[in-house]
Scaffold this motif. Structure first.
Motif, PDB file in Angstrom:
ATOM      1  N   THR A 100       0.813  -1.217   0.000  1.00 49.86           N
ATOM      2  CA  THR A 100       0.000   0.000   0.000  1.00 49.86           C
ATOM      3  C   THR A 100       0.848   1.269   0.000  1.00 49.86           C
ATOM      4  O   THR A 100       0.335   2.351  -0.274  1.00 49.86           O
ATOM      5  CB  THR A 100      -0.951   0.030   1.201  1.00 49.86           C
ATOM      6  OG1 THR A 100      -0.185  -0.111   2.409  1.00 49.86           O
ATOM      7  CG2 THR A 100      -1.977  -1.100   1.111  1.00 49.86           C
ATOM      8  N   SER A 137       8.580   8.320  -4.898  1.00 49.06           N
ATOM      9  CA  SER A 137       8.292   7.463  -6.046  1.00 49.06           C
ATOM     10  C   SER A 137       8.072   8.275  -7.330  1.00 49.06           C
ATOM     11  O   SER A 137       8.420   7.818  -8.419  1.00 49.06           O
ATOM     12  CB  SER A 137       7.089   6.563  -5.759  1.00 49.06           C
ATOM     13  OG  SER A 137       5.945   7.327  -5.448  1.00 49.06           O
ATOM     14  N   GLU A 146       2.532   7.578   1.581  1.00 49.66           N
ATOM     15  CA  GLU A 146       1.834   7.071   0.400  1.00 49.66           C
ATOM     16  C   GLU A 146       0.689   6.138   0.793  1.00 49.66           C
ATOM     17  O   GLU A 146      -0.368   6.120   0.153  1.00 49.66           O
ATOM     18  CB  GLU A 146       2.804   6.322  -0.511  1.00 49.66           C
ATOM     19  CG  GLU A 146       3.622   7.213  -1.416  1.00 49.66           C
ATOM     20  CD  GLU A 146       4.118   6.468  -2.636  1.00 49.66           C
ATOM     21  OE1 GLU A 146       3.778   5.282  -2.812  1.00 49.66           O
ATOM     22  OE2 GLU A 146       4.842   7.098  -3.437  1.00 49.66           O
ATOM     23  N   ARG A 166      -5.570   2.302  -0.727  1.00 52.71           N
ATOM     24  CA  ARG A 166      -5.343   1.992  -2.141  1.00 52.71           C
ATOM     25  C   ARG A 166      -4.402   0.800  -2.233  1.00 52.71           C
ATOM     26  O   ARG A 166      -3.295   0.830  -1.708  1.00 52.71           O
ATOM     27  CB  ARG A 166      -4.728   3.205  -2.842  1.00 52.71           C
ATOM     28  CG  ARG A 166      -4.371   2.984  -4.304  1.00 52.71           C
ATOM     29  CD  ARG A 166      -3.565   4.164  -4.808  1.00 52.71           C
ATOM     30  NE  ARG A 166      -3.147   3.994  -6.190  1.00 52.71           N
ATOM     31  CZ  ARG A 166      -2.152   4.679  -6.760  1.00 52.71           C
ATOM     32  NH1 ARG A 166      -1.518   5.599  -6.055  1.00 52.71           N
ATOM     33  NH2 ARG A 166      -1.830   4.475  -8.013  1.00 52.71           N
ATOM     34  N   ARG A 203      -1.849  -1.275  -4.066  1.00 55.57           N
ATOM     35  CA  ARG A 203      -0.931  -1.052  -5.186  1.00 55.57           C
ATOM     36  C   ARG A 203      -0.584  -2.351  -5.911  1.00 55.57           C
ATOM     37  O   ARG A 203      -0.482  -2.371  -7.141  1.00 55.57           O
ATOM     38  CB  ARG A 203       0.359  -0.403  -4.669  1.00 55.57           C
ATOM     39  CG  ARG A 203       0.134   0.819  -3.771  1.00 55.57           C
ATOM     40  CD  ARG A 203      -0.306   2.020  -4.557  1.00 55.57           C
ATOM     41  NE  ARG A 203       0.748   2.520  -5.410  1.00 55.57           N
ATOM     42  CZ  ARG A 203       1.740   3.321  -4.984  1.00 55.57           C
ATOM     43  NH1 ARG A 203       1.796   3.705  -3.722  1.00 55.57           N
ATOM     44  NH2 ARG A 203       2.650   3.742  -5.839  1.00 55.57           N
ATOM     45  N   ALA A 204      -0.363  -3.409  -5.173  1.00 54.58           N
ATOM     46  CA  ALA A 204      -0.016  -4.703  -5.767  1.00 54.58           C
ATOM     47  C   ALA A 204      -0.085  -5.765  -4.690  1.00 54.58           C
ATOM     48  O   ALA A 204       0.008  -5.468  -3.493  1.00 54.58           O
ATOM     49  CB  ALA A 204       1.380  -4.673  -6.375  1.00 54.58           C
ATOM     50  N   VAL A 260       5.676  -1.883  -9.270  1.00 61.08           N
ATOM     51  CA  VAL A 260       4.430  -1.355  -8.712  1.00 61.08           C
ATOM     52  C   VAL A 260       3.998  -0.108  -9.473  1.00 61.08           C
ATOM     53  O   VAL A 260       2.815   0.061  -9.815  1.00 61.08           O
ATOM     54  CB  VAL A 260       4.603  -1.042  -7.213  1.00 61.08           C
ATOM     55  CG1 VAL A 260       3.387  -0.293  -6.678  1.00 61.08           C
ATOM     56  CG2 VAL A 260       4.818  -2.324  -6.419  1.00 61.08           C
ATOM     57  N   LEU A 261       4.949   0.766  -9.778  1.00 60.20           N
ATOM     58  CA  LEU A 261       4.629   1.995 -10.503  1.00 60.20           C
ATOM     59  C   LEU A 261       4.177   1.694 -11.931  1.00 60.20           C
ATOM     60  O   LEU A 261       3.302   2.384 -12.474  1.00 60.20           O
ATOM     61  CB  LEU A 261       5.834   2.925 -10.501  1.00 60.20           C
ATOM     62  CG  LEU A 261       6.187   3.510  -9.124  1.00 60.20           C
ATOM     63  CD1 LEU A 261       7.573   4.146  -9.145  1.00 60.20           C
ATOM     64  CD2 LEU A 261       5.142   4.516  -8.687  1.00 60.20           C
ATOM     65  N   ASP A 276       0.667   0.935 -11.566  1.00 61.38           N
ATOM     66  CA  ASP A 276      -0.085   2.152 -11.268  1.00 61.38           C
ATOM     67  C   ASP A 276      -0.397   2.954 -12.525  1.00 61.38           C
ATOM     68  O   ASP A 276      -1.523   3.421 -12.727  1.00 61.38           O
ATOM     69  CB  ASP A 276       0.714   3.055 -10.319  1.00 61.38           C
ATOM     70  CG  ASP A 276       0.708   2.575  -8.881  1.00 61.38           C
ATOM     71  OD1 ASP A 276      -0.082   1.677  -8.551  1.00 61.38           O
ATOM     72  OD2 ASP A 276       1.501   3.105  -8.074  1.00 61.38           O
ATOM     73  N   ALA A 335      -1.307  -7.250  -9.866  1.00 59.52           N
ATOM     74  CA  ALA A 335      -2.228  -6.149  -9.629  1.00 59.52           C
ATOM     75  C   ALA A 335      -3.459  -6.671  -8.899  1.00 59.52           C
ATOM     76  O   ALA A 335      -3.938  -7.775  -9.161  1.00 59.52           O
ATOM     77  CB  ALA A 335      -2.624  -5.496 -10.947  1.00 59.52           C
TER      78      ALA A 335
END
Length: 411
Positions: free
Chosen positions: A9, A21, A88, A252, A254-255, A354-355, A358, A409
């Motif tokens: 997260t 990030s 984050e 949220r 993230r993964a 992860v990004l 996103d 994801a």
């Protein structure tokens, strides 16, 4: 078997590619190299004079004065990364049940700069020839885990993973195990600060470091000009949570840490060795299998990318053993932009994965320009807009450590 699922997260990046990030992602997409001459000390007498340093790091923004003097730069970077990760994740650690929160970070060389300073005081005849009391803990390889656990009152089972470059992935794997065993929140990942006189001398003994002076040629994995790597500092701290805990607070996702595996070559490394194809392939394939997937389900792969010809070839062979002769569908690496951050580097690859999920983008690879014979893979040459559902990250550590993590994801 526990049905608790571990998800990411929060992602706190403090690396040569930037602090935060967003800064890291901008560097990755722009292909901006952060490798340059070492400035943290005078490296003019060393064979290796280049490295990746965290830009404009102001320790006073993240660490109070009394703790600055008790801890090493390696720990300072982790303090900052953890703060960014909690931010984050939009998670106040004081709201988490202390015995449900753990710290599981990777470490390699410990507090180099602190130890260097204290031991130099001991050696110099014109000083008090004493060593400060904090030397006993600041250099210790588990110091950062302990300091973060104290700062955030994490009273759950905490651990330090020691497997050099593979450690960042081993940390994520252990965080997932801790979640399965009952933890609600785990700080995972790792940072490194290997830029000091004694630390650099130790690294040079491996024979793996680039010894030229051209930053553009300093780290070229899979390239026909590959001649080793340069070290880098920094890394990533992740907030890993139990899925139900994260959903209950509206976080949220993230993964998900969906699969992981670690193996050992069981052979001591030497200057002529290049790692075991079989054991590395076993780690990669097992991580995919444990995620309930097949190699064809993997959208994006981040290789270890050592930058030594023999290791690069064995990595390609391992990937082909798992994915078939063509190798993975899409391969990218950003290590040539930052240097090799050891455990921080594999954690940084996971952050980039992860990004990519996103933003729905596969970032371009930072090399190779001219793949060496036997190192041809499906390198992503330009930014590619596509949904990234799964990413496989591979890493190897000195003396035969092999690790892999499959991120998926959340849906």
């Amino acid at each position: 078997m526990s049905t608790r699922r571990a998800v990411i997260t929060g992602v706190g990046v403090v690396a040569p590619s930037g602090i935060g990030s967003e800064a890291h992602w901008k560097t990755v997409l722009g292909g901006e190299s952060a490798i340059g001459p070492i400035t943290l000390f005078d490296a003019g007498q060393y064979e290796t004079t280049l490295a990746g340093e965290v830009p404009e790091f102001d320790v006073s923004q993240y660490v109070e004065r009394r703790l600055q003097v008790q801890t090493d730069r390696w720990t300072h970077l982790a303090y900052a990364a953890a703060e960014l990760a909690f931010g984050e994740a939009e998670l106040d650690p004081s709201t988490v049940e202390p015995y449900k929160m753990s710290v599981a970070l990777a470490s390699s060389s410990g507090g180099n700069q602190f130890g260097q300073r204290e031991l130099q005081r001991l050696w110099q005849p014109d000083t008090s020839r004493t060593v400060g009391a904090y030397q006993s803990i600041a250099w210790f390889y588990a110091a950062t885990v302990g300091q973060l656990a104290i700062k955030h009152q994490a009273k759950g089972p905490s651990s330090v993973l020691v497997s050099e470059g593979a450690g960042g992935l081993d940390s994520l794997a252990h965080a997932a195990r801790l979640v399965r065993r009952g933890a609600d929140v785990v700080l995972a990942g790792g940072t490194e600060a290997p830029l000091g006189p004694y630390a650099l001398a130790c690294q040079q003994r491996s024979g793996r470091l680039y010894t030229g002076t051209d930053p553009a040629a300093a780290y070229l994995p899979f390239d026909e000009r590959a001649a080793g790597y340069v070290p880098g500092e920094g890394g990533v701290v992740f907030v890993v949570e139990d899925l139900d805990h994260a959903l209950a607070r509206g976080a949220r996702i993230r993964a998900e840490i969906a699969g992981w595996a670690a193996t050992q070559d069981a052979v001591a490394a030497s200057r002529t060795s290049s790692g075991s194809v079989r054991q590395y392939a076993r780690a990669l394939g097992t991580a995919v299998e444990r995620a309930g997937l097949t190699p064809g389900d993997v959208d994006l792969t981040f290789p270890d990318a050592v930058g030594l010809p023999g290791y690069d070839r064995t990595e390609v062979e391992a990937l082909r053993a798992v994915f078939g002769d063509a190798g993975p569908a899409a391969v990218t690496t950003q290590k040539p932009l930052t240097g090799r951050l050891y455990q921080g580097g594999s954690a940084l690859d996971a952050a980039t994965a992860v990004l990519a999920m996103d933003y729905g983008l596969i970032p371009p690879t930072a090399g190779p320009e001219r793949p060496a014979d036997g190192c041809e893979l499906a390198f992503v040459r330009e930014e590619r807009a596509t949904e990234v559902r799964t990413a496989l990250i591979g890493a190897r550590g000195f003396d035969g450590f092999n690790s892999a993590v499959l991120l998926r994801a959340h849906s």
